[in-house]
Write an enzyme that holds these catalytic residues in place. Structure first.
Site, PDB file in Angstrom:
ATOM      1  N   LYS A 177      19.935  45.656  74.853  1.00 48.33           N
ATOM      2  CA  LYS A 177      19.018  46.457  75.679  1.00 48.33           C
ATOM      3  C   LYS A 177      19.370  46.269  77.151  1.00 48.33           C
ATOM      4  O   LYS A 177      19.165  45.201  77.714  1.00 48.33           O
ATOM      5  CB  LYS A 177      17.557  46.029  75.471  1.00 48.33           C
ATOM      6  CG  LYS A 177      16.597  46.968  76.182  1.00 48.33           C
ATOM      7  CD  LYS A 177      15.263  46.351  76.516  1.00 48.33           C
ATOM      8  CE  LYS A 177      15.207  45.671  77.840  1.00 48.33           C
ATOM      9  NZ  LYS A 177      15.358  46.535  79.037  1.00 48.33           N
ATOM     10  N   GLU A 251      19.850  33.343  82.243  1.00 52.47           N
ATOM     11  CA  GLU A 251      20.415  33.177  83.583  1.00 52.47           C
ATOM     12  C   GLU A 251      19.390  33.781  84.534  1.00 52.47           C
ATOM     13  O   GLU A 251      19.130  34.979  84.474  1.00 52.47           O
ATOM     14  CB  GLU A 251      21.764  33.912  83.611  1.00 52.47           C
ATOM     15  CG  GLU A 251      22.769  33.249  84.513  1.00 52.47           C
ATOM     16  CD  GLU A 251      22.598  33.741  85.917  1.00 52.47           C
ATOM     17  OE1 GLU A 251      21.992  32.997  86.712  1.00 52.47           O
ATOM     18  OE2 GLU A 251      23.038  34.847  86.205  1.00 52.47           O
ATOM     19  N   CYS A 285      21.939  37.510  91.818  1.00 51.94           N
ATOM     20  CA  CYS A 285      21.294  36.204  91.685  1.00 51.94           C
ATOM     21  C   CYS A 285      22.056  35.166  92.498  1.00 51.94           C
ATOM     22  O   CYS A 285      21.519  34.131  92.842  1.00 51.94           O
ATOM     23  CB  CYS A 285      21.185  35.810  90.230  1.00 51.94           C
ATOM     24  SG  CYS A 285      22.755  35.764  89.426  1.00 51.94           S
ATOM     25  N   GLU A 386      12.463  34.032  95.457  1.00 51.08           N
ATOM     26  CA  GLU A 386      13.591  34.963  95.450  1.00 51.08           C
ATOM     27  C   GLU A 386      13.076  36.375  95.728  1.00 51.08           C
ATOM     28  O   GLU A 386      12.216  36.875  95.010  1.00 51.08           O
ATOM     29  CB  GLU A 386      14.274  34.923  94.077  1.00 51.08           C
ATOM     30  CG  GLU A 386      15.515  35.757  94.000  1.00 51.08           C
ATOM     31  CD  GLU A 386      16.169  35.719  92.627  1.00 51.08           C
ATOM     32  OE1 GLU A 386      15.446  35.780  91.615  1.00 51.08           O
ATOM     33  OE2 GLU A 386      17.404  35.630  92.575  1.00 51.08           O
TER      34      GLU A 386
HETATM   35  C1  UN1 Z   1      28.589  37.422  91.152  1.00 45.48           C
HETATM   36  O1  UN1 Z   1      28.170  36.501  91.866  1.00 45.48           O
HETATM   37  O2  UN1 Z   1      29.537  38.135  91.483  1.00 45.48           O
HETATM   38  O3  UN1 Z   1      22.731  38.570  88.136  1.00 45.48           O
HETATM   39  C2  UN1 Z   1      28.002  37.690  89.844  1.00 45.48           C
HETATM   40  C3  UN1 Z   1      23.602  38.146  88.888  1.00 45.48           C
HETATM   41  C4  UN1 Z   1      24.615  37.177  88.331  1.00 45.48           C
HETATM   42  C5  UN1 Z   1      25.997  37.638  88.482  1.00 45.48           C
HETATM   43  C6  UN1 Z   1      26.556  37.319  89.795  1.00 45.48           C
HETATM   44  N1  UN1 Z   1      24.345  36.941  86.942  1.00 45.48           N
HETATM   45  O4  UN1 Z   1      23.629  38.505  90.043  1.00 45.48           O
END
Ligand code: UN1
Length: 489
Positions: A177, A251, A285, A386
């Site tokens: 998804k 993550e 992130c 954040e």
């Molecule tokens: C990056 O730093 O190029 O959601 C990738 C995000 C991370 C991926 C970052 N899982 O921004």
């Protein structure tokens, strides 16, 4: 010429299927009157069908030689690469990152597919010696089964690739998804894998929102879930998975610091901090959202950084001169604006940008301007929360020790960037800064497929992604105590 509205379908058991769960509409965040793609999302019956298909395809895919599984991914990589310009443009229109970043991301997805495709031919386990004569101990790896994949909007094809490619190469089947704001690029990745010869049912794409995400984690046919996204949603998934005994790889958020020490190359640091904070409109992130700078250089550094931020060209992502596009939607824009306003109310000094006084802010799209806030000492929400947008919060410190302490302040520990030319300080940072990813003299974002990706502290849950770490989540081990059958010692 306006591009035609693309039709969106779900992919279930190898067939592109119209959903019946209501509209899914992909809007161009740079001009919210433009529909990029539209279709029908999956309902729970279609999700059931997807899980059934993935379960049915599971044994055969798991027993397909790893080399053949990998070969599908390598072919998909070539297909994705061949379409990089076209799909990169669609990505920019759908997500809002600049065209260069959109095309770059599609290329990155190809690179990830190729890496995992080739990984199928690398070693598949370990051999240990045994304390007993005539015995060896093997540790072999097997797929976990049917994996639910839930992906965010900010990397519409690269993050799906870095979850789906290892899931498939290690022999799992997938129900995926994507974020409901970026369905078109999801369709493109599924299309590439299908064209590359992925058997029916091995990858199923279900378009939808929270209901489908919840449906995946609660479905009895799902054996594991990998998720990237907000901390709030991630924690709910982790909790729901734990209740059912289903492993979840999550993550989550970041509040990543750039630390600029007095001896740093300041031009380099300005350039890299600006990229970390404002590329992809701060919607990574791994973006830099905190800056810690030592007093000796703070005024000079902030003057140069503020000047750079002011120069950043905000506008239509498809215009090649644009350096920063919009954020993903109105809700994101309002929540980022709210966070900036609150910081100002709490005493932050606005150095550049802000929420309303920006002449470039266009009402047609979800634009914000690069924003830098100098914080008084003390605890402001913007130091901890954040915002997932182009807002950088600054603290000045008297010493390197204070800089490292402040870098570790907070719940998150995804990435950090250190700017110094002093090797001793660098080695201290490696030991003291509690993050999953540390960049020395480069921006806090960025990830290569062959090395672990993920955070320390509350930035993640479960095994890390990428490289060897991906195997930890997408396989389980069988420890085999192996002796010959004849009683000969
Ligand atoms: C990056 O730093 O190029 O959601 C990738 C995000 C991370 C991926 C970052 N899982 O921004």
């Amino acid at each position: 010429m306006t591009a035609p509205i693309q039709n969106l379908h779900n992919l279930v058991d190898g067939t592109w299927t119209e959903g019946s769960g209501g509209d899914v509409v992909s809007i161009n965040p740079a001009d919210s009157s433009v529909v990029v793609a539209a279709g029908q999302r999956a309902d729970t019956a279609l999700l059931d069908a997807a899980v059934t298909a993935a379960s049915a395809a599971r044994a055969q895919w798991a027993h397909t030689p790893a080399h053949e599984r990998g070969a599908v991914l390598v072919r998909a990589a070539a297909i994705v690469e061949a379409r990089a310009d076209e799909w990169g443009r669609e990505l920019s229109r759908e997500e809002g990152k600049t065209l260069a970043e959109g095309i770059g991301e599609v290329g990155r997805a190809a690179q990830i597919l190729r890496f995992y495709g080739n990984d199928a031919d690398r070693e598949a386990g370990e051999v240990y010696s045994s304390p007993r004569r005539g015995e060896r101990i093997l540790v072999t790896r097997k797929p976990v089964g049917v994996v639910g994949v839930i992906t965010p909007f900010n990397f519409p094809i690269a993050i799906p690739a870095w979850k789906i490619a290892p899931a498939l190469t290690y022999g799992n089947t997938v129900v995926w998804k994507p974020a409901s704001t970026v369905p078109l690029l999801a369709v493109r990745l599924a299309q590439a894998l299908t064209e590359a010869g992925l058997p029916a049912g091995v990858l199923n794409l279900v378009l939808g929102d929270r209901e489908i995400g919840t449906g995946i984690i609660e479905h009895p046919g799902i054996d594991a879930v990998t998720f990237t996204g907000s901390t709030g949603v991630g924690r709910r998934l982790v909790a729901a998975g734990a209740l059912r005994g289903v492993p979840v790889q999550a993550e989550l958020g970041g509040k990543n610091a750039a630390i600029v020490l007095g001896d740093a190359d300041l031009d380099l640091a300005v350039q890299q901090v600006a990229l970390g904070a404002f590329r992809s409109t701060g919607q990574k992130c791994t973006a830099t959202s905190r800056l810690i700078v030592t007093d000796d250089i703070a005024d000079d550094f902030l003057a140069a950084l503020t000047k750079r931020a002011r120069e950043i060209i905000v506008g239509d992502p498809l215009d090649p001169t644009t350096e920063m596009g919009p954020v993903i939607n109105g809700a994101a824009r309002e929540s980022i604006r709210g966070g900036i306003d609150r910081a100002i109310e709490q005493g932050a000094d606005l150095l550049v940008g802000g929420t309303s006084a920006d002449p470039q802010l266009r009402e047609s799209g979800y634009f914000l301007s690069p924003t830098i806030l100098d914080l008084p000492s003390g605890d402001l929400d913007i130091w901890r929360d954040e915002l997932f947008g182009p807002a950088l919060a600054i603290r000045r410190v008297a010493s390197v020790e204070d800089a490292f302490t402040l870098a570790n302040d907070g719940d998150y520990g995804l990435s950090a960037a250190l700017f110094t030319q002093d090797l001793t300080r660098t080695l201290e940072a490696v030991d003291h800064i509690d993050v999953g990813i540390l960049h020395v003299n480069s921006e806090s974002a960025g990830a290569d497929p062959h090395v672990p990706f993920g955070g320390a502290k509350k930035s993640g849950y479960g095994p890390k992604e990428q490289g060897r770490s991906a195997r930890e989540f997408f396989t389980h081990t069988t420890t085999v105590y192996l002796r010959g059958g004849a009683a000969r010692i």
